[in-house]
Scaffold this motif. Structure first.
Motif, PDB file in Angstrom:
ATOM      1  N   TRP A 100      41.173  47.135  39.874  1.00 41.54           N
ATOM      2  CA  TRP A 100      40.674  46.163  40.854  1.00 41.54           C
ATOM      3  C   TRP A 100      41.344  46.367  42.208  1.00 41.54           C
ATOM      4  CZ3 TRP A 100      36.670  43.467  41.861  1.00 41.54           C
ATOM      5  CH2 TRP A 100      36.716  42.411  42.773  1.00 41.54           C
ATOM      6  N   THR A 101      42.621  46.725  42.213  1.00 44.07           N
ATOM      7  CA  THR A 101      43.308  47.020  43.469  1.00 44.07           C
ATOM      8  C   THR A 101      42.643  48.198  44.176  1.00 44.07           C
ATOM      9  OG1 THR A 101      45.392  46.216  42.555  1.00 44.07           O
ATOM     10  CG2 THR A 101      45.522  47.610  44.515  1.00 44.07           C
ATOM     11  N   ALA A 102      42.271  49.228  43.405  1.00 48.06           N
ATOM     12  CA  ALA A 102      41.585  50.378  43.985  1.00 48.06           C
ATOM     13  C   ALA A 102      40.230  49.975  44.555  1.00 48.06           C
ATOM     14  CB  ALA A 102      41.417  51.474  42.932  1.00 48.06           C
ATOM     15  N   VAL A 103      39.519  49.090  43.859  1.00 46.19           N
ATOM     16  CA  VAL A 103      38.228  48.618  44.361  1.00 46.19           C
ATOM     17  C   VAL A 103      38.403  47.910  45.701  1.00 46.19           C
ATOM     18  CG1 VAL A 103      36.371  46.953  43.933  1.00 46.19           C
ATOM     19  CG2 VAL A 103      37.133  48.462  42.099  1.00 46.19           C
ATOM     20  N   LEU A 104      39.402  47.057  45.804  1.00 42.36           N
ATOM     21  CA  LEU A 104      39.632  46.348  47.060  1.00 42.36           C
ATOM     22  C   LEU A 104      40.001  47.307  48.182  1.00 42.36           C
ATOM     23  CD1 LEU A 104      41.653  43.244  45.771  1.00 42.36           C
ATOM     24  CD2 LEU A 104      39.273  43.287  46.525  1.00 42.36           C
ATOM     25  N   LEU A 105      40.772  48.343  47.871  1.00 46.56           N
ATOM     26  CA  LEU A 105      41.191  49.292  48.900  1.00 46.56           C
ATOM     27  C   LEU A 105      40.037  50.167  49.377  1.00 46.56           C
ATOM     28  CD1 LEU A 105      44.680  50.390  47.539  1.00 46.56           C
ATOM     29  CD2 LEU A 105      44.187  48.812  49.415  1.00 46.56           C
ATOM     30  N   LEU A 106      38.997  50.307  48.563  1.00 46.68           N
ATOM     31  CA  LEU A 106      37.833  51.074  48.988  1.00 46.68           C
ATOM     32  C   LEU A 106      37.019  50.353  50.048  1.00 46.68           C
ATOM     33  CD1 LEU A 106      36.566  52.539  45.586  1.00 46.68           C
ATOM     34  CD2 LEU A 106      37.547  53.802  47.502  1.00 46.68           C
ATOM     35  N   VAL A 118      38.270  36.467  46.168  1.00 42.79           N
ATOM     36  CA  VAL A 118      37.404  37.402  45.445  1.00 42.79           C
ATOM     37  C   VAL A 118      38.046  37.804  44.120  1.00 42.79           C
ATOM     38  CG1 VAL A 118      36.218  39.623  45.579  1.00 42.79           C
ATOM     39  CG2 VAL A 118      36.430  38.216  47.611  1.00 42.79           C
ATOM     40  N   THR A 119      39.370  37.949  44.124  1.00 43.06           N
ATOM     41  CA  THR A 119      40.072  38.250  42.875  1.00 43.06           C
ATOM     42  C   THR A 119      39.938  37.105  41.878  1.00 43.06           C
ATOM     43  OG1 THR A 119      41.641  39.646  44.065  1.00 43.06           O
ATOM     44  CG2 THR A 119      42.302  38.895  41.878  1.00 43.06           C
ATOM     45  N   LEU A 120      39.922  35.869  42.379  1.00 41.06           N
ATOM     46  CA  LEU A 120      39.687  34.721  41.507  1.00 41.06           C
ATOM     47  C   LEU A 120      38.312  34.815  40.855  1.00 41.06           C
ATOM     48  CD1 LEU A 120      40.407  31.889  40.418  1.00 41.06           C
ATOM     49  CD2 LEU A 120      39.512  30.953  42.567  1.00 41.06           C
ATOM     50  N   GLU A 121      37.302  35.207  41.623  1.00 40.03           N
ATOM     51  CA  GLU A 121      35.961  35.382  41.057  1.00 40.03           C
ATOM     52  C   GLU A 121      35.964  36.466  39.981  1.00 40.03           C
ATOM     53  OE1 GLU A 121      32.937  35.962  43.954  1.00 40.03           O
ATOM     54  OE2 GLU A 121      33.713  34.436  45.330  1.00 40.03           O
ATOM     55  N   ALA A 122      36.639  37.581  40.255  1.00 38.18           N
ATOM     56  CA  ALA A 122      36.705  38.656  39.269  1.00 38.18           C
ATOM     57  C   ALA A 122      37.431  38.201  38.009  1.00 38.18           C
ATOM     58  CB  ALA A 122      37.396  39.878  39.876  1.00 38.18           C
TER      59      ALA A 122
END
Length: 220
Positions: A100-106, A118-122
């Protein structure tokens, strides 16, 4: 208990559905990664949709986490379902966090929505996937509970925006005045799904069925 967990770690690791999890991880990375590869700068609302789609893909992958073809053989073992299921989640959770960290960094920082929200939603999507899979395990003997769990999660994601009342928002764009209220609702959804998942960890109470022998008729 530590010795039991260490002894179970390797066998449980080998039985995890790595192909399904890997496929979900690859698709989830492609969703926000394709605009970056093409050099496009998506708008903020598009970025939010991409992140939500990636979170849904993660949830769909985790819905298969409890799939175990050897489940009929592991049911009578001394180690309870709670330990085995919690171990599966514990083994995958660090990898999911890195993913998930990689997804956010993209996602470009200028167009990235609030990462905490958004992390709360995930997290809510993942908890709901685990809760649905846990319910499928508890109420059936199917060694592949991921299929009905993933179907239910996908149906919820598709129909929830259409069926939820206007005074209980969930899927709102960033900058919407209802953003904070919507994420209060996401927090409640996360708590409810987590509670349901914990309840599914208990072994079902099964009473042995005893067939009563017919009473002998009295001879007249």
């Amino acid at each position: 208990m530590r010795g039991v967990i260490r002894a179970l770690a390797v066998p449980v690791w080998r039985t995890l559905p790595w192909r399904t999890l890997g496929a979900a991880g690859a698709v989830g990375l492609l969703i926000p990664g394709l605009p970056r590869l093409s050099g496009a700068e998506p708008a903020g609302w598009v970025t939010l949709l991409l992140l939500r789609a990636a979170a849904l893909v993660l949830g769909l992958g985790l819905a298969f986490l409890l799939d175990d073809p050897a489940r009929p053989g592991t049911t009578p073992v001394p180690t309870g379902r709670a330990v085995r299921t919690a171990l599966r989640v514990a083994l995958v959770a660090p990898l999911a966090a890195v993913w998930w960290t990689a997804v956010l960094l993209l996602v470009p920082g200028a167009h990235r929505p609030p990462t905490g929200d958004v992390t709360l939603e995930a997290g809510a999507a993942c908890a709901l996937a685990l809760a649905l899979a846990g319910l499928a395990v508890r109420h059936s003997e199917d060694p592949h509970p991921g299929r009905p769990a993933a179907t239910a999660l996908l149906a919820a994601a598709l129909f929830a925006p259409l069926l939820l009342p206007d005074d209980w928002p969930l899927f709102v764009p960033a900058g919407d005045p209802r953003w904070d209220t919507a994420h209060d609702h996401w927090a409640w959804l996360l708590a409810a799904a987590g509670t349901i998942w914990l309840l599914t960890l208990h072994e079902p109470l099964r009473r042995p069925f005893r067939r009563r022998s017919p009473r002998p008729r009295r001879s007249g």
